[in-house]
Every structure is written in C-alpha cells, then in structure tokens.
Motif scaffolding. Structure first.
Motif, PDB file in Angstrom:
ATOM      1  N   TYR A  59      -3.807  19.619  42.375  1.00 36.17           N
ATOM      2  CA  TYR A  59      -2.467  19.083  42.631  1.00 36.17           C
ATOM      3  C   TYR A  59      -1.584  20.066  43.403  1.00 36.17           C
ATOM      4  O   TYR A  59      -0.359  19.998  43.301  1.00 36.17           O
ATOM      5  N   ALA A  60      -2.190  20.955  44.197  1.00 32.28           N
ATOM      6  CA  ALA A  60      -1.439  22.003  44.910  1.00 32.28           C
ATOM      7  C   ALA A  60      -0.297  21.432  45.761  1.00 32.28           C
ATOM      8  O   ALA A  60       0.770  22.056  45.865  1.00 32.28           O
ATOM      9  N   ASP A  61      -0.486  20.249  46.336  1.00 28.68           N
ATOM     10  CA  ASP A  61       0.552  19.643  47.179  1.00 28.68           C
ATOM     11  C   ASP A  61       1.836  19.346  46.403  1.00 28.68           C
ATOM     12  O   ASP A  61       2.894  19.147  47.004  1.00 28.68           O
ATOM     13  N   PHE A  67       8.275  17.902  38.077  1.00 25.93           N
ATOM     14  CA  PHE A  67       7.355  17.441  37.029  1.00 25.93           C
ATOM     15  C   PHE A  67       6.016  18.190  37.019  1.00 25.93           C
ATOM     16  O   PHE A  67       5.154  17.907  36.193  1.00 25.93           O
ATOM     17  N   PHE A  68       5.828  19.161  37.944  1.00 26.21           N
ATOM     18  CA  PHE A  68       4.522  19.820  38.083  1.00 26.21           C
ATOM     19  C   PHE A  68       4.032  20.488  36.783  1.00 26.21           C
ATOM     20  O   PHE A  68       2.874  20.256  36.379  1.00 26.21           O
ATOM     21  N   PRO A  69       4.865  21.309  36.094  1.00 26.08           N
ATOM     22  CA  PRO A  69       4.351  21.930  34.856  1.00 26.08           C
ATOM     23  C   PRO A  69       3.898  20.898  33.820  1.00 26.08           C
ATOM     24  O   PRO A  69       2.846  21.057  33.199  1.00 26.08           O
ATOM     25  N   GLY A  70       4.680  19.825  33.672  1.00 29.07           N
ATOM     26  CA  GLY A  70       4.312  18.770  32.726  1.00 29.07           C
ATOM     27  C   GLY A  70       3.039  18.061  33.161  1.00 29.07           C
ATOM     28  O   GLY A  70       2.194  17.700  32.322  1.00 29.07           O
ATOM     29  N   LEU A  71       2.887  17.879  34.469  1.00 27.74           N
ATOM     30  CA  LEU A  71       1.687  17.221  35.006  1.00 27.74           C
ATOM     31  C   LEU A  71       0.436  18.051  34.689  1.00 27.74           C
ATOM     32  O   LEU A  71      -0.588  17.508  34.244  1.00 27.74           O
ATOM     33  N   ILE A  72       0.534  19.359  34.882  1.00 24.33           N
ATOM     34  CA  ILE A  72      -0.633  20.221  34.633  1.00 24.33           C
ATOM     35  C   ILE A  72      -0.950  20.262  33.134  1.00 24.33           C
ATOM     36  O   ILE A  72      -2.121  20.216  32.729  1.00 24.33           O
ATOM     37  N   LYS A  73       0.093  20.298  32.306  1.00 24.15           N
ATOM     38  CA  LYS A  73      -0.121  20.308  30.844  1.00 24.15           C
ATOM     39  C   LYS A  73      -0.832  19.008  30.410  1.00 24.15           C
ATOM     40  O   LYS A  73      -1.804  19.032  29.647  1.00 24.15           O
ATOM     41  N   VAL A 130      -8.706   9.865  53.642  1.00 23.38           N
ATOM     42  CA  VAL A 130     -10.114  10.256  53.783  1.00 23.38           C
ATOM     43  C   VAL A 130     -10.259  11.783  53.741  1.00 23.38           C
ATOM     44  O   VAL A 130     -11.152  12.317  53.077  1.00 23.38           O
ATOM     45  N   GLU A 131      -9.333  12.484  54.393  1.00 23.49           N
ATOM     46  CA  GLU A 131      -9.402  13.945  54.436  1.00 23.49           C
ATOM     47  C   GLU A 131      -9.200  14.562  53.049  1.00 23.49           C
ATOM     48  O   GLU A 131      -9.951  15.457  52.637  1.00 23.49           O
ATOM     49  N   SER A 132      -8.195  14.081  52.306  1.00 26.26           N
ATOM     50  CA  SER A 132      -7.976  14.631  50.960  1.00 26.26           C
ATOM     51  C   SER A 132      -9.126  14.243  50.037  1.00 26.26           C
ATOM     52  O   SER A 132      -9.506  14.998  49.131  1.00 26.26           O
TER      53      SER A 132
END
Ligand code: GDP
Ligand code: MG
Length: 159
Positions: A59-61, A67-73, A130-132
């Motif tokens: 999820y680097a993008d 919400f990134f910290p919650g998403l990773i948790k 397609v690339e991702s």
C-alpha cells in the motif's frame, strides 16, 4: 478446440486479495466462487499472514493518507488469501466484481455491495491497473504462478 496439453494462451492477470475480515467472516469460498463463475482462471492462491513491512510496501501509494496506520493494522491483523486471476480484461472486470472502494457506493450484486458495510472493513482488494497488477503479483508471488490450460477455455472464449 484446445487439447488438454495445449500451451496456455497469455491473457491479462490481476492480484486479488481476501482481507483479514473476509477470512475471519468465512467469505473465502463465496468470493472465490464469484471469480470462478465469471470464467476467470485461478493461477495462484495462498493463505498468508504478512509482515507490516510487506503490507506497507503493498500500500506504498497510500502512505500519506490519514487512514494509512489503521489500514496497515487492519491488514496485518490476521491471514489474508492472496490470489492471481487470469482472463481478458480481468483487472477492470475484477474490480467490477469487487464493487466500489466504499461499500455504501457499491452496487448490489458486487462483493462489497453484498457482503460489507464499512470502507475500513471492505473484505477484498483488487489491482487497479495492468501495471500495478504485475507489480503486486511480483510482490506477493516471487515464486511464480501456475501455468495451465483450463478445460473451459474454448467455452469461455471464442478465440
Ligand atoms: P481500493 O483500490 O478500492 O481498495 O481503494 P484504495 O486503493 O483507494 O484504498 C485501499 C484501501 O484503503 C481500501 O480498500 C480501504 O480498505 C482503505 N481505505 C480507502 N479509503 C479509506 C478511507 O477513507 N477510510 C478508511 N478507514 N479506509 C480507507
Ligand atoms: Mg487500490
């Protein structure tokens, strides 16, 4: 008609992942069944409990999102089912099966429209281009995927 030993036709590939809530809620079979019924071909599948670093790279993008910290948790809270599906137009078509990012905006008949409520618990992931897709497949399946010819090939595709 293709014989059982024919070399597989090269078609588009996508990375689909059943998130920890989908696994915990017993939705693995339901989600896989929708991809199978459509006519897409499975090329890889495994149940994995990814590290924080692995998920952060996936999820680097989104790393600057609130919400990134919650998403990773959420995404490292339990095992996920990592899959590769193959078929003409499967990147866009896979996202049609998934529905919109927000379940409240997902049409009935889609996975998210039918099976979840909260954007932070939206049960599945699908590559957005397609690339991702190729990048995500390399990230989750460095060992490679299966090459095989489905007996349904000539019943799913005219050519
Ligand atoms: P996707 O490609 O449809 O999965 O959506 P994105 O790539 O934009 O976001 C990745 C994931 O982050 C989503 O599937 C959600 O689980 C989560 N997410 C996206 N937007 C939000 C948000 O506004 N709030 C929260 N809590 N999670 C979000
Ligand atoms: Mg996305």
């Amino acid at each position: 008609m293709a014989s059982a030993s024919a070399a597989p036709v090269a078609r588009e590939r996508t990375y689909i992942m059943i998130k920890p809530d989908g696994v915990q809620r017993g939705l693995v079979g339901e989600i896989i069944a929708r991809f199978e019924r459509k006519g897409y071909k499975m090329a890889a599948m495994k149940l994995v409990k990814p590290s924080t670093e692995h998920m952060e790279e996936h999820y680097a993008d989104l790393k600057d999102k609130k919400f990134f910290p919650g998403l990773i948790k959420y995404m490292t809270s339990g095992p996920v089912v990592a899959m590769v599906w193959v078929g003409d137009g499967v990147v866009a078509g896979g996202r049609v099966l998934l529905g919109a990012t927000k379940p409240s905006e997902s049409a009935p008949g889609t996975i998210r429209g039918d099976l979840c409520i909260d954007v932070g618990r939206n049960v599945c992931h699908g590559s957005d281009a397609v690339e991702s897709a190729e990048k995500e497949i390399a990230h989750w399946f460095p060992e490679g995927v299966a090459e095989w010819t489905s007996h349904s090939e000539s019943w799913v595709y005219e050519a």
